[in-house]
Design an enzyme around this catalytic site. Sequence first.
Site, PDB file in Angstrom:
ATOM      1  N   ARG A  27      -7.985  -4.181   2.467  1.00 32.20           N
ATOM      2  CA  ARG A  27      -7.560  -3.010   1.413  1.00 32.20           C
ATOM      3  C   ARG A  27      -7.699  -1.772   2.271  1.00 32.20           C
ATOM      4  O   ARG A  27      -7.341  -0.536   1.849  1.00 32.20           O
ATOM      5  CB  ARG A  27      -8.146  -3.147   0.065  1.00 32.20           C
ATOM      6  N   ASN A  99     -14.213   1.876  -8.972  1.00 28.79           N
ATOM      7  CA  ASN A  99     -13.018   2.381  -8.058  1.00 28.79           C
ATOM      8  C   ASN A  99     -12.530   3.343  -8.937  1.00 28.79           C
ATOM      9  O   ASN A  99     -12.774   3.278 -10.123  1.00 28.79           O
ATOM     10  CB  ASN A  99     -12.075   1.224  -8.039  1.00 28.79           C
ATOM     11  N   GLY A 100     -11.854   4.222  -8.537  1.00 27.21           N
ATOM     12  CA  GLY A 100     -11.122   5.408  -9.177  1.00 27.21           C
ATOM     13  C   GLY A 100     -11.687   6.740  -8.973  1.00 27.21           C
ATOM     14  O   GLY A 100     -12.724   6.841  -8.065  1.00 27.21           O
ATOM     15  N   GLU A 480      12.653   3.119   7.936  1.00 24.38           N
ATOM     16  CA  GLU A 480      11.627   1.859   7.896  1.00 24.38           C
ATOM     17  C   GLU A 480      11.256   1.447   9.393  1.00 24.38           C
ATOM     18  O   GLU A 480      10.074   1.244   9.578  1.00 24.38           O
ATOM     19  CB  GLU A 480      12.327   0.605   7.101  1.00 24.38           C
ATOM     20  N   LYS A 484       7.350   1.895  10.620  1.00 23.09           N
ATOM     21  CA  LYS A 484       6.394   0.566  10.889  1.00 23.09           C
ATOM     22  C   LYS A 484       5.893   0.944  12.302  1.00 23.09           C
ATOM     23  O   LYS A 484       4.837   0.664  12.563  1.00 23.09           O
ATOM     24  CB  LYS A 484       7.352  -0.570  10.968  1.00 23.09           C
ATOM     25  N   HIS A 503      22.769  18.267  15.191  1.00 22.41           N
ATOM     26  CA  HIS A 503      22.245  19.484  14.432  1.00 22.41           C
ATOM     27  C   HIS A 503      20.748  20.025  14.941  1.00 22.41           C
ATOM     28  O   HIS A 503      20.257  20.719  14.170  1.00 22.41           O
ATOM     29  CB  HIS A 503      22.509  19.195  12.963  1.00 22.41           C
ATOM     30  N   LYS A 601      -4.323  -0.767   2.451  1.00 21.58           N
ATOM     31  CA  LYS A 601      -3.116  -1.504   2.031  1.00 21.58           C
ATOM     32  C   LYS A 601      -2.592  -1.015   0.651  1.00 21.58           C
ATOM     33  O   LYS A 601      -1.572  -1.186   0.309  1.00 21.58           O
ATOM     34  CB  LYS A 601      -3.601  -2.950   1.892  1.00 21.58           C
TER      35      LYS A 601
HETATM   36  C1  AGP Z   1       4.168   0.033   4.705  1.00 21.55           C
HETATM   37  O1  AGP Z   1       4.232  -0.659   5.856  1.00 21.55           O
HETATM   38  C2  AGP Z   1       2.915   0.924   4.252  1.00 21.55           C
HETATM   39  N1  AGP Z   1       1.813   0.531   4.373  1.00 21.55           N
HETATM   40  C3  AGP Z   1       3.173   2.031   3.078  1.00 21.55           C
HETATM   41  O2  AGP Z   1       4.173   2.890   3.262  1.00 21.55           O
HETATM   42  C4  AGP Z   1       3.594   1.210   1.702  1.00 21.55           C
HETATM   43  O3  AGP Z   1       4.674   0.878   1.498  1.00 21.55           O
HETATM   44  C5  AGP Z   1       3.273   2.048   0.473  1.00 21.55           C
HETATM   45  O4  AGP Z   1       1.979   2.586   0.598  1.00 21.55           O
HETATM   46  C6  AGP Z   1       3.886   1.645  -0.859  1.00 21.55           C
HETATM   47  O5  AGP Z   1       2.938   0.547  -1.195  1.00 21.55           O
HETATM   48  P1  AGP Z   1       3.125  -0.246  -2.321  1.00 21.55           P
HETATM   49  O6  AGP Z   1       4.616  -1.119  -2.114  1.00 21.55           O
HETATM   50  O7  AGP Z   1       2.092  -1.367  -2.585  1.00 21.55           O
HETATM   51  O8  AGP Z   1       3.327   0.493  -3.583  1.00 21.55           O
END
Ligand code: AGP
Length: 606
Positions: A27, A99-100, A480, A484, A503, A601
């Site tokens: 995470r 957490n938070g 995307e 990535k 442009h 994550k």
């Molecule tokens: C994707 O490769 C990224 N790590 C990131 O953009 C991710 O998609 C975004 O943070 C949203 O996460 P979620 O799908 O868990 O809401």
Amino acid sequence: MCGIVGYIGGQTAAPIVLEGLGKLEYRGYDSAGVAVLAAGGLKVAKQAGRVRDLEAALPKRFAGKLGIGHTRWATHGAATDVNAHPHLDAEGRVAVVHNGIIDNAGTLREKLTADGVELVSETDTEVLSHLVARSEAETLEGKVLAALSQIEGTFGLAVLHADFPDRIVVARNGSPLIIGVGEHEMYVASDLAALVRYTRQVVHLDDGELATITANGFTTFTDTHERTHKQATTVDVVAEDYDAGGHEHFMRKEILEQPQAAERTLRGRLDERFGTAHLGGLNLDPRDARSIRRVKILGCGSAYYVGQLGASLIEDLSRLPADAEPASEFRYRNPVIEPDTLYVAVSQSGETADTLLAVQEITRKGGRVVGLVNVVGSSIARACDGGIYLHAGPEVAVASTKALTTMSLGFALLALHLGRVRDLSIADGRRIIEGLRRLPDQIAEILEQDEALAEIAHRLAASESLFFVGRVRGFPVAREGAQKFKEISYRHAEAYPTSELKHGPLALISAEVPTVAIVPHDELTDRNIGALHEISARKGPLVVVGHADVDLGELSATRIDVPRNVPELDPILLTIPLQLLAYHAALTLGHDVDKPRNLAKSVTVE
Ligand code: AGP
């Protein structure tokens, strides 16, 4: 981001807590800590750095049959030993992991300081341990409730108190907490990954809910101390889902798992007879579905880009106006919530704070939101009025791959479903179903190009800066692809609609700046090729991701061909090679593929 683990039972707590923390590493975090309670009182070990360093540094005598641990992602205060959780009160009798974010921590710190309390860390969390310790309530539950009544903000937290050695008290408000039920032992964690090695019987706490956990069970109650009655449910994930399973990286494993993940998303949902998709979880009867006038999709990062793909699928198949917007921006523009709009929240983790807050804004204003979510029982899934679970299986690598592919499939199912209660013909519905059925094998076919893609990625990795371009359905694919690539290779990768190059960005094209162009066989192929000539004339190296029957003529380009499906579903396949390009580029550059710098994550803070 931050993670919580707790254990109470007959075994020594620390190894179990540390093992759980190890499972939460994916995470993202920058410090870790653990507290155990034994006859001699509380013992705490915490430090900046990795869980394995904490484990190595643990004192020899660190016994205790109940314990809590934490991985911290720094928000209030730097990533230091002192700021790591657990946080103690002045006497060292209360330990808290959290957490938070506590919004009024500044005011509470001032009050505590004025009362003579010495705060040792810069964190918002530390106030909680002092507030619990200073409460005059007679029970630990009462003390925690008293502390929480002074807090504004979000929390998932766990509390140990030396005077109450038979229990852990936990609470949730906006940050997930799951209780794991074992045989005369109990667990708590902020993420299933930390629990499934020990138990698959879990209880998800709701916002505003607390629980007392003892070795023999749990009781849940509200923040006004009324009992709630929760039953444990069995989760369908197993510990192996969180192992790399012999692969060098989780990302590689997850890329390769996509054919099976796609099959799971589609399983039981396709109806050839009526040319439609069955989506019972949407809680949308045909009359409701017909009354929708517009679709608004909300997600963050890659989920937002897939949302753009979803919007074009919905427009194509249902002829409903649809668009996607970054969930992180949505609520700050005071959006008009329309009763005949279907809002769709899309998220792998189901815990992304920006997306969750957007959902809450919509429901607060009476709008209807459905979720496309991977993690069952997650906060976003629970906050929505219904939805489609993606069944991709747990995704560990920060760079999302299989979850995104299943999100696209989720959108295809939703588009088909909405289309068929509107004007999509049964023949067209069946055409889409036939395309969906072919997708898993076609994904597997693309994955076989791994070696060739590695070689192309190796060349691309040499460039400091790249463009990814595509048109209409191909543009979200390009976005995307760039996302990535930049996430894990740390190269500057920028996405543009191919039509926009002239442009502005064309000024940047040179022999040093390659372009990855999405050029499927469709009504725009010739126009796409025209734009590629403009790049080529400026010596820009080209990688063309498209179909074998696209005739590039005289153009000098490296080709990556994917199998053709129906045009509406082609973007799903065009995205797959871009994942492998990013993966191999990151490997070439020697980066930590699964845990890229600065990223988490699951982004559980705004
Ligand atoms: C994707 O490769 C990224 N790590 C990131 O953009 C991710 O998609 C975004 O943070 C949203 O996460 P979620 O799908 O868990 O809401």
